[in-house]
Design a protein around this motif. Structure first.
Motif, short mmCIF file in Angstrom:
data_model
loop_
_atom_site.label_atom_id
_atom_site.label_comp_id
_atom_site.label_asym_id
_atom_site.label_seq_id
_atom_site.Cartn_x
_atom_site.Cartn_y
_atom_site.Cartn_z
N VAL A 260 0.87 -1.18 0.00
CA VAL A 260 0.00 0.00 0.00
C VAL A 260 0.90 1.23 0.00
CG1 VAL A 260 -1.77 1.30 1.23
CG2 VAL A 260 -1.84 -1.20 1.22
N PHE A 261 0.61 2.15 -0.90
CA PHE A 261 1.38 3.39 -1.04
C PHE A 261 0.44 4.56 -0.78
CE2 PHE A 261 2.98 0.27 -4.12
CZ PHE A 261 4.29 0.13 -3.68
N ALA A 262 0.94 5.62 -0.17
CA ALA A 262 0.09 6.77 0.09
C ALA A 262 0.85 8.05 -0.18
CB ALA A 262 -0.41 6.74 1.53
N ILE A 263 0.14 9.01 -0.76
CA ILE A 263 0.74 10.31 -1.03
C ILE A 263 0.37 11.26 0.09
CG2 ILE A 263 0.64 12.29 -2.59
CD1 ILE A 263 0.47 10.28 -4.85
N CYS A 275 -4.63 9.28 4.01
CA CYS A 275 -3.27 8.93 3.57
C CYS A 275 -2.30 8.97 4.75
CB CYS A 275 -2.80 9.87 2.48
SG CYS A 275 -3.68 9.63 0.93
N HIS A 276 -2.44 9.99 5.59
CA HIS A 276 -1.55 10.10 6.74
C HIS A 276 -1.78 8.94 7.71
CE1 HIS A 276 -1.12 14.68 5.88
NE2 HIS A 276 -0.46 13.91 5.04
N ILE A 279 -0.09 5.91 6.30
CA ILE A 279 1.37 5.98 6.48
C ILE A 279 1.73 5.62 7.91
CG2 ILE A 279 3.36 7.56 6.49
CD1 ILE A 279 1.87 9.01 4.08
N GLN A 280 0.91 6.09 8.86
CA GLN A 280 1.14 5.70 10.26
C GLN A 280 1.00 4.20 10.45
OE1 GLN A 280 -1.78 8.27 12.07
NE2 GLN A 280 -0.26 9.77 12.69
N GLN A 281 0.12 3.58 9.67
CA GLN A 281 -0.10 2.13 9.79
C GLN A 281 0.97 1.33 9.03
OE1 GLN A 281 -2.61 1.15 11.89
NE2 GLN A 281 -2.75 3.38 12.08
N GLY A 282 1.90 2.04 8.37
CA GLY A 282 2.97 1.32 7.68
C GLY A 282 2.90 1.34 6.17
N ALA A 283 1.96 2.11 5.60
CA ALA A 283 1.96 2.26 4.14
C ALA A 283 3.22 3.03 3.75
CB ALA A 283 0.72 3.02 3.68
N LYS A 284 3.67 2.83 2.52
CA LYS A 284 4.88 3.53 2.09
C LYS A 284 4.55 4.93 1.59
CE LYS A 284 8.96 3.58 -0.56
NZ LYS A 284 10.21 3.00 -0.86
#
Length: 375
Positions: A260-263, A275-276, A279-284
């Motif tokens: 999973v990727f997030a901008i 998205c944030h 990212i906190q959950q480990g998305a790139k």
């Protein structure tokens, strides 16, 4: 894979009939087939059906009642109506292996366009339907870059980020797949008729597990999202609110062991929250497509002529070191401010800015100019 009803094998026909049981989770059929150790054709022949019904508990008997010969007929009529239509069944070699990781994979895929695309490496792009202008432009640029690198961009043809992703891929050299939450004979949302046509004309594919005649229903979209998550190597989230279908798709992808990727976005913007959180959950965290390639270990196709790029770069760099360009911010900068910073008359500044605009370095907006990203 079948282009017309005459070419359909008895085996595929059986899969289509099982799939026509609209309300039955496909897992039930697959479990039944493995318990009885038989193929769908055998399951549906009257002899084995009779012996199976004798031995089976009452609950299983209603599975057969759910098969809709009417739906099967509609599917075959749909297939025969036009040439670029295809039916891929669970038993076909063209069936995308990635989908078999699902708990209840679709037994049938209705495809308009290029069915071979479903075998290609894909990256899903998802996000809010009511996306910001910036979000849509990021999605479009990312999709173009993915497509240029030979990656198929997959999305759900919804408004907002989905549409931007498909459009960006079409602008690039690549292909795009739209996964629908309706039957293959319905375009939803209706205003995406031109987009639907563009995808097919560009040798992309529009696919669905729903039979012809099936309208858009709210619960179809989470079902559609699981296909988007499963068929792709990774899912890129561009903008999403915290409680949204987009995050459900991202979570499905993570559950299937996909990347999973997030901008990231502004902390002031509610569409960045999802998205944030990811990212906190480990998305790139992704700021350009190379971040995606690094993670997926895909070698991007070098499709551009390297020499040209080098020449363009040095030309752009000589412009970029230019004092005037340096005086344009990423926020709106008024023309008189730019002229003042470059210590030149407004007319001269405007003439130079026009040149920069033609090179794609800046863009004129109400109130002045904006420097474009990546320049």
């Amino acid at each position: 894979m079948h282009h017309n009803s005459a070419s359909i094998s008895a085996q595929s026909m059986a899969w289509i009939r099982l799939a026509s049981a609209y309300s039955v989770a496909t897992k039930k059929w697959l479990t039944l087939l493995s318990e009885l150790n038989c193929n769908p054709e055998a399951l549906l022949t009257s002899k084995s059906k009779a012996s199976f019904l004798k031995s089976a508990p009452k609950t299983a008997t209603h599975l057969f009642d759910k098969i809709s010969e009417q739906s099967v007929k509609k599917a075959l009529m749909w297939l025969d109506a036009e040439t670029e239509r295809h039916i891929i069944t669970f038993g076909c070699c063209e069936y995308p292996e990635m989908l078999k990781t699902l708990d209840s994979p679709p037994l049938v895929l209705f495809v308009i366009g290029n069915p071979l695309l479903l075998q290609q490496p894909q990256v899903a792009m998802v996000g809010s339907r009511r996306a910001s202008h910036q979000g849509k432009s990021i999605a479009e640029d990312m999709a173009t870059a993915l497509a240029d690198a030979g990656i198929t961009v997959t999305s759900g043809m919804a408004l907002g980020i989905d549409a931007a992703a498909h459009k960006g891929a079409l602008k690039g050299l690549g292909k795009t797949v739209a996964v629908m939450g309706t039957g293959p004979d319905t375009i939803y949302p209706y205003k995406h008729r031109p987009l639907h046509a563009d995808i097919i004309n560009a040798e992309g594919a529009v696919i669905t597990e729903f039979f012809p005649g099936v309208p858009a229903k709210a619960w179809h979209f989470p079902r559609r999202n699981r296909l988007i998550a499963a068929i792709s190597l990774g899912t890129l989230v561009v903008e999403a609110k915290i409680k949204s279908g987009t995050l459900i798709t991202a979570n499905l992808a993570a559950d299937l062991g996909r990347d999973v990727f997030a901008i990231p976005g502004s902390v002031y913007h509610s569409y960045s929250e999802g998205c944030h959180w990811l990212i906190q959950q480990g998305a790139k965290l992704v700021t350009n497509v190379n971040d995606i390639f690094d993670e997926l270990a895909i070698e991007p196709l070098c499709t551009r002529n390297i020499v040209n790029v080098e020449n363009e770069k040095s030309e752009v760099n000589s412009l970029a070191t230019d004092k005037l360009l340096a005086s344009v911010d990423y926020d709106v900068t008024a023309i008189d401010v730019i002229a003042q910073r470059g210590s030149m008359p407004v007319q001269q500044a405007m003439a130079l800015l026009l040149e920069y605009e033609l090179c794609g370095l800046v863009t004129a907006v109400p109130g002045g100019y904006i420097k474009l990203r990546g320049k």
